[in-house]
Every structure is written in C-alpha cells, then in structure tokens.
Design an enzyme around this catalytic site. Structure first.
Site, PDB file in Angstrom:
ATOM      1  N   CYS A  23      11.444  19.634  -2.347  1.00 22.96           N
ATOM      2  CA  CYS A  23      11.776  20.802  -3.167  1.00 22.96           C
ATOM      3  C   CYS A  23      11.769  20.260  -4.739  1.00 22.96           C
ATOM      4  O   CYS A  23      12.501  19.597  -4.870  1.00 22.96           O
ATOM      5  CB  CYS A  23      13.132  21.153  -2.560  1.00 22.96           C
ATOM      6  SG  CYS A  23      13.696  22.848  -3.614  1.00 22.96           S
ATOM      7  N   CYS A  45      20.191  22.241  -8.332  1.00 22.76           N
ATOM      8  CA  CYS A  45      20.448  21.962  -6.881  1.00 22.76           C
ATOM      9  C   CYS A  45      21.187  20.563  -6.635  1.00 22.76           C
ATOM     10  O   CYS A  45      20.608  19.742  -7.058  1.00 22.76           O
ATOM     11  CB  CYS A  45      19.527  22.457  -5.840  1.00 22.76           C
ATOM     12  SG  CYS A  45      20.395  22.670  -3.993  1.00 22.76           S
ATOM     13  N   CYS A 105       7.922  29.608  -2.366  1.00 24.13           N
ATOM     14  CA  CYS A 105       8.969  28.776  -1.980  1.00 24.13           C
ATOM     15  C   CYS A 105       9.113  27.436  -2.394  1.00 24.13           C
ATOM     16  O   CYS A 105       8.070  26.631  -2.243  1.00 24.13           O
ATOM     17  CB  CYS A 105       9.193  28.786  -0.567  1.00 24.13           C
ATOM     18  SG  CYS A 105       9.776  29.999   0.249  1.00 24.13           S
ATOM     19  N   GLU A 126      15.589  30.766 -12.212  1.00 21.38           N
ATOM     20  CA  GLU A 126      14.207  31.807 -12.075  1.00 21.38           C
ATOM     21  C   GLU A 126      14.863  32.850 -10.946  1.00 21.38           C
ATOM     22  O   GLU A 126      15.576  32.494 -10.112  1.00 21.38           O
ATOM     23  CB  GLU A 126      13.151  30.819 -11.464  1.00 21.38           C
ATOM     24  CG  GLU A 126      12.588  30.024 -12.687  1.00 21.38           C
ATOM     25  CD  GLU A 126      11.551  29.210 -12.286  1.00 21.38           C
ATOM     26  OE1 GLU A 126      10.710  29.035 -12.986  1.00 21.38           O
ATOM     27  OE2 GLU A 126      11.286  28.750 -11.097  1.00 21.38           O
ATOM     28  N   CYS A 176      14.265  37.544  -4.584  1.00 21.61           N
ATOM     29  CA  CYS A 176      14.390  36.208  -4.204  1.00 21.61           C
ATOM     30  C   CYS A 176      15.648  35.718  -5.348  1.00 21.61           C
ATOM     31  O   CYS A 176      15.082  35.515  -6.510  1.00 21.61           O
ATOM     32  CB  CYS A 176      13.413  35.303  -4.089  1.00 21.61           C
ATOM     33  SG  CYS A 176      13.745  33.719  -3.547  1.00 21.61           S
ATOM     34  N   CYS A 199      16.849  17.796  -1.782  1.00 23.80           N
ATOM     35  CA  CYS A 199      15.805  17.789  -0.565  1.00 23.80           C
ATOM     36  C   CYS A 199      14.369  16.939  -1.295  1.00 23.80           C
ATOM     37  O   CYS A 199      13.963  17.448  -2.400  1.00 23.80           O
ATOM     38  CB  CYS A 199      15.588  19.093  -0.011  1.00 23.80           C
ATOM     39  SG  CYS A 199      17.092  19.847   0.569  1.00 23.80           S
TER      40      CYS A 199
HETATM   41  N1  SAH Z   1      18.909  25.675  -0.318  1.00 22.11           N
HETATM   42  C1  SAH Z   1      18.482  26.964   0.379  1.00 22.11           C
HETATM   43  C2  SAH Z   1      18.213  28.103  -0.280  1.00 22.11           C
HETATM   44  C3  SAH Z   1      16.679  27.595  -1.134  1.00 22.11           C
HETATM   45  S1  SAH Z   1      15.808  28.489  -0.071  1.00 22.11           S
HETATM   46  C4  SAH Z   1      17.833  26.461   1.494  1.00 22.11           C
HETATM   47  O1  SAH Z   1      17.152  25.544   1.275  1.00 22.11           O
HETATM   48  O2  SAH Z   1      17.511  27.123   2.653  1.00 22.11           O
HETATM   49  C5  SAH Z   1      14.360  28.039  -0.273  1.00 22.11           C
HETATM   50  C6  SAH Z   1      13.385  27.902   0.840  1.00 22.11           C
HETATM   51  O3  SAH Z   1      12.161  27.414   0.518  1.00 22.11           O
HETATM   52  C7  SAH Z   1      14.044  26.953   1.998  1.00 22.11           C
HETATM   53  O4  SAH Z   1      13.569  27.311   3.394  1.00 22.11           O
HETATM   54  C8  SAH Z   1      13.292  25.603   1.419  1.00 22.11           C
HETATM   55  O5  SAH Z   1      13.195  24.720   2.479  1.00 22.11           O
HETATM   56  C9  SAH Z   1      11.835  26.152   1.256  1.00 22.11           C
HETATM   57  N2  SAH Z   1      11.205  25.386   0.204  1.00 22.11           N
HETATM   58  C10 SAH Z   1      11.802  24.486  -0.361  1.00 22.11           C
HETATM   59  N3  SAH Z   1      10.635  23.474  -1.108  1.00 22.11           N
HETATM   60  C11 SAH Z   1       9.448  24.115  -0.338  1.00 22.11           C
HETATM   61  C12 SAH Z   1       8.025  23.699  -0.723  1.00 22.11           C
HETATM   62  N4  SAH Z   1       7.637  22.631  -1.593  1.00 22.11           N
HETATM   63  N5  SAH Z   1       7.333  24.315  -0.241  1.00 22.11           N
HETATM   64  C13 SAH Z   1       7.655  25.306   0.744  1.00 22.11           C
HETATM   65  N6  SAH Z   1       8.853  25.686   0.912  1.00 22.11           N
HETATM   66  C14 SAH Z   1       9.802  25.083   0.318  1.00 22.11           C
END
Ligand code: SAH
Length: 344
Positions: free
Chosen positions: A117, A110, A337, A90, A103, A114
C-alpha cells in the site's frame, strides 16, 4: 481554539443548545442547513439571532480546503485537501451513471504499514477529526455542484481512502452518525462501508456501536505466513480471531460482509490460494471483491494477468460465493485503491 461545529453529531448539538439555554429545535434546523442544503455560511435564517450569534462566537466552521483536483478520463475525481496544520489527505469520487461513491480518508498516512500500500509508506502522521472526515464529503459535494451541476449526488460512502478507519474509531463513528442523521445528509445505513485490515480493538466495538453499517475486511491471504507479510498487524490480531469476531456481528437479511482480496502476481493468485479462501468463507454471508494489484512508484509487486484472475474467480465460483473483480477506476491519476499518498 474554538471547537468545530462539524465535530458535533445531532445529539451533541442538542446538548450544546440545552446547556446554553437555547431552543433545542435549532439542532434539526442547523443540521438541515449544513448537511442537507450544504450551505457553508453561518447565516442560517431560520434560527433565532441569539442562537446564531452563539454559534458564530463559539464554534469554528472551517473545513479542509481543496488544494488540487485531478480528473481522470473515466470521470473519477481525486481531491488533495489541505488541513489546518498543512497536512494533506486525499479523497476520491468514483462515478457510476452520473452518481458518485465517495472514498474517504480517515487518517493522515497510516500506521498499519501494509507492504502493498502506497499510503503505508508515509507512516501515520495523525488521525483525522470528525469535521475533517465530513468536510471531505461536503467539499466534494460542493465541487460537483459547481463543476458538474446536476451531478451532485453522492450516494455511497466508503472508508477506503488513506488510513485505518478502526484505528480512529471515535471520529469515524461520529462521522457516520452525522451522515446517517435524518436531519442532514440522510445517507442510508446500507450505503456506508468501512474497510479494515482487521484491527481487532475496533472490530470488538463494531457490533454495539456501528449497527447496520457495512463492513469490509481486507483479507488478502488465508495463509498466516503470507498474510503476515502483507499486513504486519496480522501477527498481533491473527485472521482466525478477526474472522471469529466478525462472525458475531448481526447482519440483516440482505447484508453481507465484504472480503477484499488483493491479487498479486505469483504471490497469492494460485488455485490453491483460491481454494483455501473459498473454504474459510464458504459458510459465511460473504461477498468477495477481487482487487488486482494497482501499481505505484517504487512498488515491487505486480498485477496478475487477466486469465489468472479469471481462473481464481472460477475456483471461488465453485464455492458459490458471490465474487466481483473490481475494475480500477482513476488509475491514470493515481486515484485507485492503494495509490493514495498525500504528495501527489
Ligand atoms: N486500512 C483499510 C482502509 C483502506 S482501504 C483497509 O486496508 O481495509 C483500501 C483498500 O485498498 C484495501 O482493501 C486495501 O487492501 C486496498 N489496497 C491497498 N493497496 C492496494 C494496491 N496497491 N492495489 C490495490 N488495492 C490496494
């Protein structure tokens, strides 16, 4: 199988021309044709017939195909791309004043897993190639040119889609070199941001290999136990080591490191959390992005109330750290995000 033309940066292209006794000046012309004019056909008229035939014969010019497009009420656009091996990724276009930030995804799924996520739930299928990364940009641009003519202005690039970009360092680096090339899209170095969970092997390469590109760290908790819960790789690359490494990155005068902080209700949203966050970032060239948690199917975390978010920011303000509460764009189509998952 042929190599992709879009895996080559400008100096790779010069080398290919050189090795095949073709005129090196064709590199700038081809870059201009594909990345500035964004023409997809191989029929660039300005280079010799011989060079053109050479590329048509030896290189693959295909790009990821747009499978589905979701347009949000706020004009955010989410693309589902189909790759050659039928994996899906995406990409999101985020509007601001009839211009866009894009983006980009760097991996299918991944490996970081986390807990907050949606992408992490998929596991890592594979990393993207450079052509699949620049392809997201080119195809999104063409979609805008066709569907929102006059708005095909993508001024910022953020690696905040699916995947951990520093876990796919070489392909992401080469994609950045292509975006930065003055012969092509000519995106300013300050307009590209790469976001990481703190993948230390990549961060160690950053200083020498990604000079000037903006870095964002997903910090999410200044406390080891909580950060371990959220970002399991913190157990291998702890925050202190990550921050120490980031401190060695030279920044130009107006440059900051962005620290992203996901706000989760009753988990990391207390004044104590804010106080500790402020303390560890106070002496740094820091900019904080507060991201209220965006929900997705099956999520067990919640977003804090607005008042609590405001209080958190007030504490950070006492440390005089510029802090922005990021508004969720595109969440009606799961494009915000952390809501990206290849099955939508
Ligand atoms: N792996 C990298 C790139 C992905 S960026 C990273 O984690 O930085 C995606 C951004 O969205 C990151 O800051 C991540 O922490 C945030 N993110 C992930 N899941 C989210 C959620 N459920 N709600 C809000 N932000 C989220």
């Amino acid at each position: 199988m042929k190599n992709s033309f879009y895996d080559l940066n400008h100096s790779d292209l010069e080398m290919v021309l050189n090795q095949n006794d073709l005129n090196q000046s064709a590199a700038a012309i081809l870059f201009n044709w594909h990345y500035k004019k964004k023409q997809n056909a191989q029929c660039c008229e300005k280079i010799s017939k011989g060079s053109l035939a050479f590329f048509q014969h030896n290189f693959d010019f295909s790009l990821p195909e747009i499978d589905t497009v979701h347009e949000s009420k706020d004009r955010t656009v989410k693309f589902l791309f189909k790759l050659n091996d039928h994996h899906k990724i995406e990409t999101v276009l985020i509007p601001f004043h009839n211009k866009y930030s894009i983006c980009l995804s760097s991996q299918v799924g991944c490996a970081m897993n986390c807990s907050f996520c949606f992408t992490g739930r998929q596991g890592l299928k594979r990393s993207l190639t450079t052509s699949e990364i620049v392809g997201q940009f080119l195809e999104a641009w063409r979609w805008l040119a066709k569907n929102r003519p006059g708005e095909e202005r993508i001024l910022n690039i953020v690696f905040m889609g699916q995947g951990e970009p520093l876990h796919n360092f070489d392909a992401v680096k080469k994609a950045c070199e292509i975006f930065l090339s003055k012969h092509g899209t000519s995106i300013g170095v300050q307009k590209i941001t790469v976001s990481t969970v703190g993948y230390l092997p990549g961060l160690k390469r950053w200083r020498r290999e990604m000079p000037g590109v903006n870095l964002a760290l997903s910090l999410h908790s200044p406390f080891a136990a909580k950060r371990n819960d959220l970002i399991p790789i913190n157990k291998i690359y702890p925050l202190e080591e990550v921050l120490a490494c980031i401190d060695t990155i030279p920044l130009n005068k107006k440059q900051f490191i962005t620290y992203e902080y996901l706000l989760i209700k009753d988990f990391n949203d207390s004044p104590d959390d804010a106080e500790k966050l402020g303390t560890i970032l106070a002496e740094k060239s820091a900019y904080i992005n507060l991201i209220p948690f965006n929900s997705f199917p099956g999520a067990h975390y919640k977003r804090p109330e607005l008042e609590k978010i405001g209080k958190f920011k007030e504490v950070l303000d006492t440390f005089k750290i510029p802090t922005l509460i990021r508004s969720a764009k595109g969440d009606d189509v799961l494009a915000a995000c952390g809501q990206l998952n290849s099955k939508n």
